[in-house]
Design a protein around this motif. Structure first.
Motif, mmCIF file in Angstrom:
data_model
loop_
_atom_site.group_PDB
_atom_site.id
_atom_site.type_symbol
_atom_site.label_atom_id
_atom_site.label_comp_id
_atom_site.label_asym_id
_atom_site.label_seq_id
_atom_site.Cartn_x
_atom_site.Cartn_y
_atom_site.Cartn_z
ATOM 1 N N LEU A 256 -7.402 -0.386 2.991
ATOM 2 C CA LEU A 256 -8.834 -0.113 3.063
ATOM 3 C C LEU A 256 -9.679 -1.244 2.496
ATOM 4 C CD1 LEU A 256 -8.736 3.639 1.913
ATOM 5 C CD2 LEU A 256 -9.179 2.800 4.231
ATOM 6 N N GLU A 257 -9.055 -2.349 2.135
ATOM 7 C CA GLU A 257 -9.796 -3.470 1.552
ATOM 8 C C GLU A 257 -10.743 -4.118 2.562
ATOM 9 O OE1 GLU A 257 -6.734 -5.218 -1.871
ATOM 10 O OE2 GLU A 257 -7.260 -6.414 -0.107
ATOM 11 N N ARG A 258 -11.823 -4.647 2.040
ATOM 12 C CA ARG A 258 -12.719 -5.506 2.823
ATOM 13 C C ARG A 258 -12.324 -6.954 2.569
ATOM 14 N NH1 ARG A 258 -18.577 -3.616 3.687
ATOM 15 N NH2 ARG A 258 -18.839 -5.853 3.872
ATOM 16 N N PRO A 259 -12.398 -7.817 3.565
ATOM 17 C CA PRO A 259 -11.990 -9.216 3.385
ATOM 18 C C PRO A 259 -12.948 -10.034 2.522
ATOM 19 C CG PRO A 259 -12.906 -8.887 5.578
ATOM 20 C CD PRO A 259 -12.776 -7.526 4.965
ATOM 21 N N ASP A 260 -14.176 -9.546 2.357
ATOM 22 C CA ASP A 260 -15.193 -10.310 1.623
ATOM 23 C C ASP A 260 -15.428 -9.788 0.207
ATOM 24 O OD1 ASP A 260 -16.189 -7.922 2.593
ATOM 25 O OD2 ASP A 260 -18.188 -8.704 3.028
ATOM 26 N N VAL A 261 -14.479 -8.994 -0.334
ATOM 27 C CA VAL A 261 -14.617 -8.396 -1.660
ATOM 28 C C VAL A 261 -13.381 -8.740 -2.493
ATOM 29 C CG1 VAL A 261 -14.808 -6.229 -2.959
ATOM 30 C CG2 VAL A 261 -16.042 -6.501 -0.798
ATOM 31 N N LYS A 262 -13.578 -9.008 -3.784
ATOM 32 C CA LYS A 262 -12.487 -9.270 -4.701
ATOM 33 C C LYS A 262 -11.956 -7.944 -5.239
ATOM 34 C CE LYS A 262 -9.848 -11.251 -7.858
ATOM 35 N NZ LYS A 262 -8.568 -11.882 -7.507
ATOM 36 N N TYR A 263 -10.641 -7.699 -5.094
ATOM 37 C CA TYR A 263 -10.008 -6.462 -5.553
ATOM 38 C C TYR A 263 -9.001 -6.742 -6.666
ATOM 39 C CZ TYR A 263 -11.775 -4.052 -1.375
ATOM 40 O OH TYR A 263 -12.585 -3.506 -0.408
ATOM 41 N N SER A 264 -8.875 -5.793 -7.570
ATOM 42 C CA SER A 264 -7.776 -5.819 -8.532
ATOM 43 C C SER A 264 -7.301 -4.394 -8.762
ATOM 44 C CB SER A 264 -8.204 -6.472 -9.852
ATOM 45 O OG SER A 264 -9.156 -5.674 -10.523
ATOM 46 N N TYR A 265 -6.043 -4.268 -9.180
ATOM 47 C CA TYR A 265 -5.407 -2.967 -9.300
ATOM 48 C C TYR A 265 -4.688 -2.867 -10.641
ATOM 49 C CZ TYR A 265 -6.197 -2.802 -4.261
ATOM 50 O OH TYR A 265 -6.783 -2.825 -3.013
ATOM 51 N N TRP A 266 -4.841 -1.700 -11.278
ATOM 52 C CA TRP A 266 -4.179 -1.488 -12.562
ATOM 53 C C TRP A 266 -2.653 -1.595 -12.392
ATOM 54 C CZ3 TRP A 266 -1.786 3.158 -14.875
ATOM 55 C CH2 TRP A 266 -1.518 2.977 -16.243
ATOM 56 N N ILE A 267 -1.978 -2.251 -13.331
ATOM 57 C CA ILE A 267 -0.535 -2.528 -13.362
ATOM 58 C C ILE A 267 -0.010 -2.993 -12.001
ATOM 59 C CG2 ILE A 267 -0.072 -1.097 -15.378
ATOM 60 C CD1 ILE A 267 1.108 1.061 -13.508
ATOM 61 N N GLU A 268 -0.734 -3.900 -11.371
ATOM 62 C CA GLU A 268 -0.379 -4.319 -10.019
ATOM 63 C C GLU A 268 0.983 -5.002 -9.952
ATOM 64 O OE1 GLU A 268 -2.384 -6.528 -6.143
ATOM 65 O OE2 GLU A 268 -3.257 -6.843 -8.121
ATOM 66 N N ASP A 269 1.315 -5.834 -10.926
ATOM 67 C CA ASP A 269 2.608 -6.520 -10.895
ATOM 68 C C ASP A 269 3.763 -5.527 -10.966
ATOM 69 O OD1 ASP A 269 1.405 -8.968 -10.704
ATOM 70 O OD2 ASP A 269 1.538 -9.426 -12.837
ATOM 71 N N THR A 270 3.612 -4.512 -11.780
ATOM 72 C CA THR A 270 4.652 -3.474 -11.865
ATOM 73 C C THR A 270 4.795 -2.731 -10.544
ATOM 74 O OG1 THR A 270 4.278 -3.173 -14.242
ATOM 75 C CG2 THR A 270 5.375 -1.363 -13.070
ATOM 76 N N ILE A 271 3.674 -2.373 -9.942
ATOM 77 C CA ILE A 271 3.699 -1.652 -8.668
ATOM 78 C C ILE A 271 4.318 -2.509 -7.581
ATOM 79 C CG2 ILE A 271 2.219 -0.766 -6.832
ATOM 80 C CD1 ILE A 271 0.395 0.349 -9.005
ATOM 81 N N LYS A 272 3.976 -3.793 -7.545
ATOM 82 C CA LYS A 272 4.547 -4.694 -6.531
ATOM 83 C C LYS A 272 6.067 -4.761 -6.641
ATOM 84 C CE LYS A 272 0.686 -7.869 -5.682
ATOM 85 N NZ LYS A 272 0.208 -9.270 -5.877
ATOM 86 N N TYR A 273 6.574 -4.705 -7.868
ATOM 87 C CA TYR A 273 8.024 -4.757 -8.045
ATOM 88 C C TYR A 273 8.701 -3.551 -7.384
ATOM 89 C CZ TYR A 273 12.618 -4.446 -10.184
ATOM 90 O OH TYR A 273 13.967 -4.328 -10.377
ATOM 91 N N TYR A 274 8.048 -2.392 -7.447
ATOM 92 C CA TYR A 274 8.652 -1.169 -6.914
ATOM 93 C C TYR A 274 8.362 -0.945 -5.426
ATOM 94 C CZ TYR A 274 9.976 0.201 -11.619
ATOM 95 O OH TYR A 274 10.550 0.248 -12.872
ATOM 96 N N LEU A 275 7.575 -1.817 -4.821
ATOM 97 C CA LEU A 275 7.304 -1.679 -3.391
ATOM 98 C C LEU A 275 8.565 -1.917 -2.564
ATOM 99 C CD1 LEU A 275 3.825 -3.375 -2.973
ATOM 100 C CD2 LEU A 275 4.382 -0.998 -2.548
#
Length: 275
Positions: A256-275
């Motif tokens: 659902l991201e927009r290409p012209d907006v900066k996004y960040s996500y809580w504990i993103e590195d941890t979540i990426k590991y479990y993807l």
């Protein structure tokens, strides 16, 4: 490497979930009396408890990077801790209780780190002294809290955010308060679907904000609001408890991201590991 990662994560998770306060002052004193440092004593004890002490590779490449001794004053000096008096919360429904980490009790204090060579390093810390942190209870049930983990894992988005900020998830308003103190943040819109959370925040916490005029709260489901692709300068998403419910939510929001907006996500590195 994958086997080592799984071995360390599995055994450490069991320890933190079941007996995080097993290591105590008398154990530490016994080892430090033999001339080793406090942090090395904690590492030796933890590796022994996890049955990994004889594995030199695990000791050198994992345990010594995993465990850190934390400075309690760093967190006590945090502006939210100093300026927002959660002790004022006391009603028939809500109350505050000071929870405690015991000396040498281990806890996750930051997002995990994935090294260039593929090692997964959880960030686990301890204090040498007892450390109190606020916990909000609803009808005597633990509901929300602010620990060093929240402070550390939100440091980057707080530093990055600017302009008109949108955040999904309110909690006790830690991110919102810290972001509102920044001169380059014009406004903060909060999307929160739980009316009880909004009630608590607006009654007890928001009145203590220096820049409360920057705050706008919308009672709405995060996915419904995100599907409208709203335009903000910076978006911070924090609507999950841990990776177990964060992975699916993270993937939905990425779509659902927009290409012209900066996004960040809580504990993103941890979540990426479990993807």
């Amino acid at each position: 490497m994958k086997d080592n990662n799984n071995l360390v994560l599995t055994r450490l998770s069991s320890y933190l979930n079941d007996t995080p306060d097993y290591i105590n002052e008398s154990m530490i004193e016994e080892l430090t009396s033999e001339g080793i440092s406090t942090i090395e004593a904690v590492r030796v004890l933890l590796s022994s408890i996890l049955n990994l002490y004889d594995n030199k590779e695990i000791m050198d490449l994992y345990i010594r990077e995993i465990v850190s001794e934390l400075n309690p004053q760093k967190y006590k000096d945090n502006l939210y801790y100093k300026n927002i008096k959660l002790s004022e919360i006391n009603s028939s429904t809500w109350s505050i209780q000071l929870m405690k980490y015991k000396p040498y009790e281990l806890f996750v204090y930051n997002d995990l780190k994935v090294t260039d060579d593929g090692r997964v390093i959880p960030k686990v810390g301890y204090f040498k002294e007892e450390y109190e942190y606020p916990c909000i209870l609803e009808n005597n049930r633990e509901w929300m809290l602010i620990t060093p983990n929240e402070i550390e894992t939100m440091a980057k988005p707080i530093k990055e955010c600017f302009g008109n900020v949108l955040t999904y998830g309110l909690g006790l308003g830690y991110f919102t308060y810290m972001a509102s103190l920044k001169e380059n943040v014009k406004s903060i819109t909060i999307i929160e679907k739980d009316k009880k959370v909004i009630e608590l925040f607006e009654r007890y916490i928001l009145p203590q904000f220096e820049n409360k005029d920057k705050i706008n709260i919308i009672n709405e489901d995060a996915y419904i609001y995100a599907s409208t692709k709203p335009k903000y300068d910076y978006v911070f998403v924090d609507i999950w408890h841990d990776p177990s419910d964060g992975v699916s939510a993270y993937k939905k929001f990425k779509d659902l991201e927009r290409p012209d907006v900066k996004y960040s996500y809580w504990i993103e590195d941890t979540i990426k590991y479990y993807l």
